[in-house]
Design an enzyme around this catalytic site. Structure first.
Site, mmCIF file in Angstrom:
data_model
loop_
_atom_site.group_PDB
_atom_site.id
_atom_site.type_symbol
_atom_site.label_atom_id
_atom_site.label_comp_id
_atom_site.label_asym_id
_atom_site.label_seq_id
_atom_site.Cartn_x
_atom_site.Cartn_y
_atom_site.Cartn_z
ATOM 1 N N THR A 11 0.811 -1.214 0.000
ATOM 2 C CA THR A 11 0.000 0.000 0.000
ATOM 3 C C THR A 11 0.844 1.263 0.000
ATOM 4 O O THR A 11 0.630 2.166 -0.823
ATOM 5 C CB THR A 11 -0.937 0.006 1.223
ATOM 6 O OG1 THR A 11 -1.813 -1.125 1.153
ATOM 7 C CG2 THR A 11 -1.777 1.274 1.257
ATOM 8 N N ILE A 12 1.803 1.365 0.904
ATOM 9 C CA ILE A 12 2.664 2.542 0.968
ATOM 10 C C ILE A 12 3.826 2.412 -0.005
ATOM 11 O O ILE A 12 4.179 3.372 -0.701
ATOM 12 C CB ILE A 12 3.190 2.757 2.402
ATOM 13 C CG1 ILE A 12 2.022 2.976 3.371
ATOM 14 C CG2 ILE A 12 4.151 3.946 2.454
ATOM 15 C CD1 ILE A 12 1.186 4.200 3.071
ATOM 16 N N CYS A 141 0.194 7.876 9.533
ATOM 17 C CA CYS A 141 -0.734 8.696 8.751
ATOM 18 C C CYS A 141 -1.505 9.657 9.644
ATOM 19 O O CYS A 141 -1.659 10.845 9.306
ATOM 20 C CB CYS A 141 -1.687 7.814 7.956
ATOM 21 S SG CYS A 141 -2.491 6.500 8.920
ATOM 22 N N ASN A 142 -1.985 9.186 10.790
ATOM 23 C CA ASN A 142 -2.709 10.058 11.708
ATOM 24 C C ASN A 142 -1.807 11.136 12.283
ATOM 25 O O ASN A 142 -2.191 12.309 12.362
ATOM 26 C CB ASN A 142 -3.325 9.237 12.846
ATOM 27 C CG ASN A 142 -4.648 8.610 12.467
ATOM 28 O OD1 ASN A 142 -5.569 9.298 12.058
ATOM 29 N ND2 ASN A 142 -4.740 7.295 12.577
ATOM 30 N N ARG A 169 -10.541 4.839 10.288
ATOM 31 C CA ARG A 169 -11.166 3.859 9.402
ATOM 32 C C ARG A 169 -10.848 2.456 9.915
ATOM 33 O O ARG A 169 -9.787 2.195 10.461
ATOM 34 C CB ARG A 169 -10.675 4.061 7.965
ATOM 35 C CG ARG A 169 -9.159 3.878 7.753
ATOM 36 C CD ARG A 169 -8.801 2.480 7.378
ATOM 37 N NE ARG A 169 -7.372 2.283 7.211
ATOM 38 C CZ ARG A 169 -6.560 1.822 8.141
ATOM 39 N NH1 ARG A 169 -7.026 1.556 9.348
ATOM 40 N NH2 ARG A 169 -5.282 1.610 7.879
#
Length: 338
Positions: A11-12, A141-142, A169
């Site tokens: 994903t990253i 990310c947060n 999420r």
């Protein structure tokens, strides 16, 4: 032109690979995969040399018809730096078991523990502290989302205290084995959550307390912030500061951008690859100051917001640019970030 490798093309990793490829001062030498899945096949189709991190699985790649260039160790020998995008906890093991022994610089993702890596990174918070360092962890990310908006506010008027409620999420869009499906889950059920201490690994003196929960959505995280300000400013001052801050967007619910779903639709209209929204979207209508306390809501695309920070971390660690603003501008221009 610096040589960069991606350890973990998921994903990253696949997003960082494309981001690095867009720059004119660094290049992707290769990427690694453990399994011969569709991402491995597409990496080769996109022109990336593919290396396997599990040599014993070479036959499975051959049977799948996926060309392998070599092993991960062979890739590492060709690099100036590796971006470790392996699953949580694996990066720290790679640092001790491989990178340190090879003398290879490495960046890691937010799933790794700060103490195990020794240094954390955010482009807007502590870029200069990472210049020339061998190992750094790009915060989660947060945390990246919190830093993107709290830094300019702190620069403008100072911050006494931050309280934030993180609505996270439940899973990424492709994760079919995670949830919740029909529940709201305090995660963790204790207060504070780990997000506040994570922010403090890059905004060292910030007074911040966070709490978090998981909800049954896949699109984005959402944050609700209450910020006690040190000096008096107007809402227009806050708006002007956020508007001039790179990688932050003030978006209006009254223009049809009243939800995370509509934020993702906005990313599609921007023509972004994978519908990525690298910027932190702040609902303009949510901005309000009551008795010296600023309130606002924002959303974070968890699959992509850390990607430009990985590029900036490479520049800092390889001493390619000592001015954070110049690196941010260069990265943004190459990636089409607003």
């Amino acid at each position: 032109m610096k040589s960069v490798g991606i350890n973990g093309y998921g994903t990253i990793g696949k997003r960082v690979a494309d981001a690095v490829s867009a720059q004119d001062d660094m290049k992707i030498v290769g990427v690694t995969k453990r399994s011969p899945d569709f991402e491995a096949r597409m990496a080769v189709e996109k022109g990336y040399d593919l290396y396997i991190s599990a040599p014993e699985r070479e036959n499975s790649f051959e049977e799948a018809g996926i060309k392998v260039t070599g092993t991960a160790e062979e890739l590492f020998e060709k690099l100036d730096i590796v971006v470790d995008c392996t699953p949580e906890g694996i990066g720290a093991k790679n640092k001790e078991g491989t990178y340190e022994k090879m003398g290879l610089k490495a960046t890691f993702q937010g799933g790794e523990k700060h103490d195990q890596i020794g240094l954390s990174f955010n482009s807007f918070s502590n870029y200069k502290d990472v210049i020339g360092k061998d190992y750094a962890r790009v915060v989660s990310c947060n945390t990246t989302g919190l830093c993107r908006t709290l830094n300019p506010i702190n620069d403008l008027c100072g911050i006494k205290k931050v309280r934030a409620v993180m609505v996270r999420r439940g899973a990424d869009p492709s994760q079919v084995k995670k949830g919740p499906i029909n529940a709201i889950v305090p995660n963790p059920p204790t207060v504070p959550s780990h997000h506040g201490p994570d922010v403090q690994t890059v905004m060292y003196d910030l007074n911040i307390t966070t709490m978090a929960l998981l909800v049954p959505t896949t699109l984005m995280h959402q944050h609700n912030l209450m910020v006690e300000l040190e000096s008096s400013v107007s809402i227009d001052d806050i708006k002007d500061k956020l508007n001039e801050t790179p990688r932050v967007l003030l978006l209006k619910a009254k223009e049809g951008l009243g939800s995370t779903a509509e934020f993702m639709e906005y990313a599609k209209e921007l023509g972004r690859s994978r519908n990525d929204l690298f910027e932190i979207g702040v609902w303009e209508e949510s901005l309000n100051i009551v008795d010296g306390e600023l309130y606002y809501m924002q959303a974070i695309h968890q699959e992509s917001d850390v990607v430009p920070e990985n590029v900036d971390a490479i520049r800092a660690m390889l001493e390619m640019e000592d001015n954070p603003s110049k690196s941010i501008e260069k990265t943004n221009k190459a990636m089409g970030i607003l």
